[in-house]
Design a protein around this motif. Sequence first.
Motif, PDB file in Angstrom:
ATOM      1  N   VAL A 108       7.812  37.449   9.977  1.00  0.00           N
ATOM      2  CA  VAL A 108       7.388  38.013  11.255  1.00  0.00           C
ATOM      3  C   VAL A 108       6.149  38.872  11.061  1.00  0.00           C
ATOM      4  O   VAL A 108       6.089  39.684  10.142  1.00  0.00           O
ATOM      5  N   VAL A 109       5.161  38.657  11.928  1.00  0.00           N
ATOM      6  CA  VAL A 109       3.973  39.503  11.929  1.00  0.00           C
ATOM      7  C   VAL A 109       4.202  40.606  12.956  1.00  0.00           C
ATOM      8  O   VAL A 109       4.294  40.333  14.148  1.00  0.00           O
ATOM      9  N   PRO A 110       4.352  41.854  12.509  1.00  0.00           N
ATOM     10  CA  PRO A 110       4.585  42.947  13.453  1.00  0.00           C
ATOM     11  C   PRO A 110       3.394  43.118  14.399  1.00  0.00           C
ATOM     12  O   PRO A 110       2.248  42.906  14.011  1.00  0.00           O
ATOM     13  N   GLY A 111       3.693  43.480  15.634  1.00  0.00           N
ATOM     14  CA  GLY A 111       2.649  43.704  16.620  1.00  0.00           C
ATOM     15  C   GLY A 111       2.748  45.107  17.201  1.00  0.00           C
ATOM     16  O   GLY A 111       3.547  45.926  16.759  1.00  0.00           O
ATOM     17  N   SER A 112       1.977  45.346  18.212  1.00  0.00           N
ATOM     18  CA  SER A 112       1.965  46.647  18.873  1.00  0.00           C
ATOM     19  C   SER A 112       3.316  46.932  19.525  1.00  0.00           C
ATOM     20  O   SER A 112       3.903  46.060  20.157  1.00  0.00           O
ATOM     21  N   ILE A 113       3.776  48.143  19.394  1.00  0.00           N
ATOM     22  CA  ILE A 113       5.042  48.521  20.031  1.00  0.00           C
ATOM     23  C   ILE A 113       4.904  48.590  21.549  1.00  0.00           C
ATOM     24  O   ILE A 113       5.896  48.645  22.258  1.00  0.00           O
ATOM     25  N   PHE A 114       3.683  48.553  22.041  1.00  0.00           N
ATOM     26  CA  PHE A 114       3.435  48.631  23.478  1.00  0.00           C
ATOM     27  C   PHE A 114       3.254  47.253  24.120  1.00  0.00           C
ATOM     28  O   PHE A 114       3.121  47.147  25.328  1.00  0.00           O
ATOM     29  N   SER A 115       3.246  46.204  23.320  1.00  0.00           N
ATOM     30  CA  SER A 115       2.986  44.853  23.815  1.00  0.00           C
ATOM     31  C   SER A 115       4.287  44.116  24.139  1.00  0.00           C
ATOM     32  O   SER A 115       5.205  44.082  23.319  1.00  0.00           O
ATOM     33  N   ASN A 116       4.355  43.516  25.329  1.00  0.00           N
ATOM     34  CA  ASN A 116       5.531  42.723  25.695  1.00  0.00           C
ATOM     35  C   ASN A 116       5.686  41.498  24.814  1.00  0.00           C
ATOM     36  O   ASN A 116       6.796  41.023  24.600  1.00  0.00           O
ATOM     37  N   THR A 117       4.581  40.988  24.295  1.00  0.00           N
ATOM     38  CA  THR A 117       4.653  39.795  23.461  1.00  0.00           C
ATOM     39  C   THR A 117       5.071  40.105  22.024  1.00  0.00           C
ATOM     40  O   THR A 117       5.171  39.202  21.199  1.00  0.00           O
ATOM     41  N   SER A 118       5.334  41.357  21.719  1.00  0.00           N
ATOM     42  CA  SER A 118       5.807  41.738  20.390  1.00  0.00           C
ATOM     43  C   SER A 118       7.285  42.116  20.395  1.00  0.00           C
ATOM     44  O   SER A 118       7.874  42.308  19.336  1.00  0.00           O
ATOM     45  N   LYS A 119       7.881  42.235  21.550  1.00  0.00           N
ATOM     46  CA  LYS A 119       9.273  42.682  21.624  1.00  0.00           C
ATOM     47  C   LYS A 119      10.231  41.745  20.899  1.00  0.00           C
ATOM     48  O   LYS A 119      11.148  42.182  20.223  1.00  0.00           O
ATOM     49  N   GLY A 120      10.006  40.452  21.034  1.00  0.00           N
ATOM     50  CA  GLY A 120      10.876  39.492  20.358  1.00  0.00           C
ATOM     51  C   GLY A 120      10.745  39.556  18.848  1.00  0.00           C
ATOM     52  O   GLY A 120      11.739  39.498  18.120  1.00  0.00           O
ATOM     53  N   THR A 121       9.523  39.682  18.360  1.00  0.00           N
ATOM     54  CA  THR A 121       9.327  39.766  16.910  1.00  0.00           C
ATOM     55  C   THR A 121       9.947  41.036  16.353  1.00  0.00           C
ATOM     56  O   THR A 121      10.530  41.021  15.273  1.00  0.00           O
TER      57      THR A 121
END
Length: 75
Positions: free
Chosen positions: A26-39
């Motif tokens: 999994v590539v972690p993303g921004s905690i503020f991004s909806n597209t990162s919630k699943g990851t």
Amino acid sequence: MIEAKERSGTLITARLATDYNRDLLVVPGSIFSNTSKGTHQFLKLGATPVTEPADILKVLGLEAKTETKERSDAS
């Protein structure tokens, strides 16, 4: 997995991968991004975070090649 919303087909595929005992990276993303919630859900469940290419090589059981450049003394 790079991006996945909280409810997405990507999560179904990722869940199947874990059901078949496959490594999930999994590539972690921004905690503020909806597209990162699943990851981030899968990170909490123990997925392997990828923050650099060496992380992928490690999971695959490969060692990174390092290039050594020889210095030539021109003096």
